[in-house]
Design an enzyme around this catalytic site. Structure first.
Site, PDB file in Angstrom:
ATOM      1  N   CYS A   1       0.885  -1.554   0.065  1.00  0.00           N
ATOM      2  CA  CYS A   1       0.322  -0.177   0.170  1.00  0.00           C
ATOM      3  C   CYS A   1       1.059   1.527   0.202  1.00  0.00           C
ATOM      4  O   CYS A   1       0.329   2.660  -0.270  1.00  0.00           O
ATOM      5  CB  CYS A   1      -0.873  -0.017   1.173  1.00  0.00           C
ATOM      6  SG  CYS A   1      -1.389  -1.402   1.078  1.00  0.00           S
TER       7      CYS A   1
ATOM      8  N   THR B   1      -9.070   1.277   9.898  1.00  0.00           N
ATOM      9  CA  THR B   1      -8.858  -0.013  11.055  1.00  0.00           C
ATOM     10  C   THR B   1      -8.541   0.179  12.081  1.00  0.00           C
ATOM     11  O   THR B   1      -7.652   1.581  12.335  1.00  0.00           O
ATOM     12  CB  THR B   1      -7.547  -0.800  10.105  1.00  0.00           C
ATOM     13  OG1 THR B   1      -6.060  -0.404   9.960  1.00  0.00           O
ATOM     14  CG2 THR B   1      -7.931  -1.236   8.910  1.00  0.00           C
TER      15      THR B   1
ATOM     16  N   THR C   1       1.749  -8.011   8.518  1.00  0.00           N
ATOM     17  CA  THR C   1       0.652  -7.735   8.158  1.00  0.00           C
ATOM     18  C   THR C   1       0.478  -6.721   9.164  1.00  0.00           C
ATOM     19  O   THR C   1      -0.836  -5.976   8.813  1.00  0.00           O
ATOM     20  CB  THR C   1      -0.554  -8.384   7.711  1.00  0.00           C
ATOM     21  OG1 THR C   1      -0.393  -9.336   9.067  1.00  0.00           O
ATOM     22  CG2 THR C   1      -0.709  -9.609   6.970  1.00  0.00           C
TER      23      THR C   1
ATOM     24  N   PHE D   1       1.665  -3.515   3.763  1.00  0.00           N
ATOM     25  CA  PHE D   1       2.112  -5.018   4.392  1.00  0.00           C
ATOM     26  C   PHE D   1       3.434  -4.480   4.377  1.00  0.00           C
ATOM     27  O   PHE D   1       4.587  -4.174   3.398  1.00  0.00           O
ATOM     28  CB  PHE D   1       1.309  -5.816   3.305  1.00  0.00           C
ATOM     29  CG  PHE D   1       0.246  -6.187   3.878  1.00  0.00           C
ATOM     30  CD1 PHE D   1      -0.391  -5.402   4.969  1.00  0.00           C
ATOM     31  CD2 PHE D   1      -0.599  -7.239   2.912  1.00  0.00           C
ATOM     32  CE1 PHE D   1      -2.112  -5.314   4.893  1.00  0.00           C
ATOM     33  CE2 PHE D   1      -1.702  -7.576   3.367  1.00  0.00           C
ATOM     34  CZ  PHE D   1      -2.519  -6.592   4.776  1.00  0.00           C
TER      35      PHE D   1
ATOM     36  N   HIS E   1      -2.655   8.434   6.160  1.00  0.00           N
ATOM     37  CA  HIS E   1      -2.851   6.950   5.296  1.00  0.00           C
ATOM     38  C   HIS E   1      -4.245   6.355   5.936  1.00  0.00           C
ATOM     39  O   HIS E   1      -5.020   6.045   5.264  1.00  0.00           O
ATOM     40  CB  HIS E   1      -1.854   5.661   5.992  1.00  0.00           C
ATOM     41  CG  HIS E   1      -1.782   4.102   5.524  1.00  0.00           C
ATOM     42  ND1 HIS E   1      -1.876   4.513   3.974  1.00  0.00           N
ATOM     43  CD2 HIS E   1      -2.296   3.380   5.707  1.00  0.00           C
ATOM     44  CE1 HIS E   1      -2.063   3.368   3.763  1.00  0.00           C
ATOM     45  NE2 HIS E   1      -2.303   1.777   5.067  1.00  0.00           N
TER      46      HIS E   1
ATOM     47  N   GLU F   1      -0.659   5.358  13.881  1.00  0.00           N
ATOM     48  CA  GLU F   1      -1.067   6.677  12.539  1.00  0.00           C
ATOM     49  C   GLU F   1      -1.298   7.408  14.026  1.00  0.00           C
ATOM     50  O   GLU F   1      -0.263   8.917  13.493  1.00  0.00           O
ATOM     51  CB  GLU F   1      -1.474   6.491  11.735  1.00  0.00           C
ATOM     52  CG  GLU F   1      -0.762   7.671  10.948  1.00  0.00           C
ATOM     53  CD  GLU F   1      -2.363   7.985   9.452  1.00  0.00           C
ATOM     54  OE1 GLU F   1      -2.437   6.346   9.351  1.00  0.00           O
ATOM     55  OE2 GLU F   1      -1.425   8.376   8.180  1.00  0.00           O
TER      56      GLU F   1
END
Lengths: 383, 396
Positions: B153, B290, B253, B382, B286, B297
């Site tokens: 990503c 999640t 991940t 990832f 970003h 972050e």
């Protein structure tokens, strides 16, 4: 000449076996034939040579690594050897080490396994572990975790010339001070889908097929090559013994038809000129060819070299892929390692310290690297 | 610049859609709900981009990624005013970030092969991530470096950062850089089984965030050295000031809980730009929505900018509108940031309300007029890939 980076560690896994020693073991005996007919690769025509790395060489056999894509296992083996060879421990260097991971096909065998579940069972039952391993970035991630590398991480998917592209990016990162050391590794695996698709697209020879239905094309192979690069300044300061120096990297693209190579070799001619910095090949003592037995690609390379004029015909040309097959992204790395071995051991009479390494992709991309191989020469350039 | 995504087929429309807070997230009507963890997706509808399948320069077997990429690429070239293939010669390069490459074609091929034992070579031709570059090189006449980076990503953020380095080291005069990724069953199933997909809206930084929605997009920027741009009287749309990239060396991940890698990427970008945290006046996060990403972050941003500054530093996640476009996200968010700043507004984090925000930060929940010019854009992927970019809009 301006030097951007030095090579201070080597690692390799090839169909010849694990380790640089396995790759170079037969080089001295085989060089005459690799040089004699560089553009008529016939070594593996009609025989049952598979191009696979022998299963017996896989040393990374704990459960976690066994689940890893084959290309990444090959990469880890090559990186381990190169780091050991260089004496560098990345976890001691904090964020000043970068990873440059290159592949052409990536972890295709894992992707196929993932897709088997997706299409034959249900999307709800796919494996999360397989999913993370389908990404091209997984290889660099595995290396960073295994060796504690916290610096930049590049995953380069640049056809057959990925390793040479990565060398340019690593040299750039070294010169900008982004890193002090670069771990470069290029890897590709053999798998059923890849082999059949290369044959169906007219690129690869149907190795071992009794029907001989594809007469022309390269012999697909797998392997990995790893290099540890650092700047001349770090080499001096840390008393590394350089194995070779990167003098120039050139890139070219024929910007023509998709998935076809311009038979006149315009891309490689551009890349070679950029690498040597002009129109003269007299500075080069040997050319380690991209030649793989594919008639159009080989013709393109021959034309690219001929474009430098009649004098280019005197430069010895080595077609290593006669010996190790076409291992895609890994191939230029294996050529670099072999050229260093050749220079160190004086296998080819040399009038100048420089070797040229060529890479050419079916899609029209090409790259070329000018290398001063051999510790004494690299040392002299640093001083 | 050029862009195509679920809410716009070109950059002008993107500016308007971002200002409006349009959502590109829709429910997939052609899937069996029992087979998937979520039916939400942010795909490019034919209604907003009818030309996707009508590009005469592309073979009919071209992958959807190639088609989306070509549209954004053409727009960027046209907007840049670069006149001809001669202008895009060996001193130019193409730098593309993608996670999947031609996976739409790959899936089509594989399904035929595994379920029906039919081998269709045509669907393999664009399967390689490198294949799209060959189309774009032929389209533009670039004969220099052709680069594909596939760092999950963070891929197109890495592609932009590498383009920036290629120019400032004098290797290239012009680099066309960007990213492409399409919506596929491979990623839809994979992110689903990882438990990362939302079954409704995307609510970055919200207490009620439940995950991401996958999108698809292509975005390209023409990066040019100042000297080269001045020599042809080009009108800059912005300036790239800094780039940082790091690895977590932690997990394949999951981000490292303390956000160390992300923190270092932002600090490296600031150092590269010779800027201080106070120089940054907007962050395009970003912001995947999640649980782990957003918390990590925010910790990283707090470490870089300080707790006090975070209360007043505007942050938004455009993924709330366009979904997570994977390898294309970094480039799309760079375009979104520059378009917004050039038009004098900050794009919103739709679906997250001010009351819902879990963290102590100025989350832009509705588009806001702004005179900000210097922005940071973050991408984390990832494999522990982190990238941070800093731009200055041309408004300055």
């Amino acid at each position: 000449m301006k030097m951007d980076a030095c090579i201070v560690g080597l690692g390799a896994v090839s169909p010849m076996g694990a380790g640089v020693s396995a790759l170079t073991r037969d080089l001295e005996n085989r060089l005459p034939e690799l040089i004699a007919s560089p553009f008529s690769c016939s070594t593996h025509e009609g025989d049952d040579w598979s191009g696979s790395v022998p299963d017996s060489v896989f040393e990374l056999d704990n459960a976690k690594l066994k689940r890893m894509p084959r290309c990444n296992r090959l990469a880890l083996m090559a990186v381990d050897e190169a780091l050991s060879h260089s004496g560098i421990k990345p976890s001691d260097e904090s964020a000043s080490v970068g990873i440059f991971y290159c592949t052409d096909h990536g972890p295709e065998s894992q992707t196929c396994r993932f897709l088997d579940t997706l299409f034959l069972k249900t999307p709800r039952l796919v494996s999360p572990l397989l999913f993370q391993n389908t990404t091209f970035a997984a290889g660099a991630g595995e290396i960073s975790m295994r060796h504690g590398v916290q610096g930049p991480s590049y995953s380069v998917v640049n056809g057959f010339q990925g390793m040479l592209t990565a060398i340019d990016l690593a040299s750039m990162a070294l010169s900008l001070g982004r890193i002090n050391y670069a771990i470069l590794v290029a890897t590709d695996e053999l798998n059923t889908l890849q082999q059949q698709s290369l044959v169906s697209m007219g690129l690869a020879r149907d190795v071992g097929a009794s029907s001989g239905k594809v007469a022309h094309g390269f012999a697909p192979a797998e392997g990995a090559a790893a290099l540890i690069l650092t700047s001349p300044a770090t080499c001096r300061a840390r008393h590394h013994k350089p194995l070779a120096s990167i003098i120039g990297v050139g890139h070219g693209h024929d910007a023509m038809r998709h998935r076809r190579t311009d038979p006149e070799g315009t891309a490689l001619a551009l890349a070679m000129r950029a690498a040597v910095g002009g129109e003269d090949l007299s500075c080069v003592s040997s050319i380690w060819l991209a030649a793989n037995g594919h008639p159009v690609m080989d013709e393109a390379e021959r034309c690219a070299i001929d474009s430098f004029g009649a004098a280019s015909g005197n430069v010895p040309r080595v077609a290593l892929k006669h010996l190790v097959g076409e291992s895609h992204a890994a191939a230029p790395g294996l050529q670099i390692i072999s050229s260093i071995h050749s220079a160190v051991n004086g296998l080819i009479p040399e009038s100048t310290p420089f070797s040229l390494i060529n890479a050419l992709s079916p899609g029209g991309g090409a790259a070329s690297l000018l290398l001063a191989a051999g510790p004494d020469r690299a040392d002299a350039l640093i001083d | 610049m050029g862009a195509i995504c679920s809410i716009a087929a070109h950059t002008q429309a993107l500016g308007q859609a971002l200002r409006n807070g349009d959502s590109g997230i829709r429910t997939l009507s052609d899937r069996d709900p029992s087979q998937y963890h979520s039916l939400q997706a942010a795909t490019v509808p034919n209604a907003i981009a009818p030309r996707i399948n009508a590009d005469n320069l592309l073979p009919e077997w071209s992958d959807r990624a190639t088609r989306l990429g070509s549209m954004a690429f053409d727009e960027a070239i046209a907007q840049s005013g670069l006149p001809s293939a001669r202008e895009l010669s060996s001193r130019s390069a193409l730098s593309v970030g993608t996670t999947l490459g031609g996976m739409c074609s790959g899936l089509r091929f594989y399904e035929d092969w595994i379920k029906r034992d039919v081998w269709r070579t045509r669907w393999l031709r664009d399967f390689s991530p490198y294949a799209m570059n060959d189309h774009l090189m032929a389209r533009s006449g670039i004969t220099g470096m052709s680069l594909v980076l596939s760092s999950a990503c963070a891929a197109s953020a890495h592609a932009l950062g590498t383009a920036f380095d290629l120019i400032r080291t004098g290797r290239c005069d012009v680099v066309i850089a960007g990213g492409v990724d399409t919506f596929t069953d491979l990623t839809h199933a994979g992110f689903g089984v990882l438990g990362l997909l939302s079954q409704s809206d995307v609510k970055p930084f919200s207490r009620e965030r439940t995950g991401l929605v996958l999108g698809e997009a292509a975005a390209f920027l023409v990066l040019e050295s100042e000297h080269h741009a001045l020599s042809r009287d080009a009108e800059p749309l912005g300036e790239m000031l800094g780039f940082g990239m790091t690895s977590d060396a932690f997990h394949m991940t999951s981000p490292e809980a303390d956000g160390r890698g992300a923190t270092e990427a932002m600090r490296m970008a600031l150092a590269c730009a010779e800027a201080t945290p106070d120089d940054i006046v907007y962050i395009n996060a970003h912001g995947t929505a999640t649980q782990k990403n957003d918390a990590t972050e925010v910790l990283a941003m707090e470490a870089v900018f300080g707790l006090d500054r975070m209360e007043s530093l505007p942050v938004s996640s455009t993924k709330s509108m366009v979904g997570h476009t994977l390898g294309a996200a970094g480039a799309l968010e760079a375009v979104a940031s520059l378009v917004s700043l050039n038009e004098g507004f900050l794009p919103p984090t739709i679906s997250t309300t001010a009351e819902d925000v879990e963290f102590n930060l100025d989350c832009v929940t509705a588009s806001r007029t702004s005179s900000a010019t210097v922005a940071m854009s973050n991408s984390f992927g990832f494999g522990g890939n982190n990238a941070s970019l800093i731009f200055r809009a041309s408004a300055s």
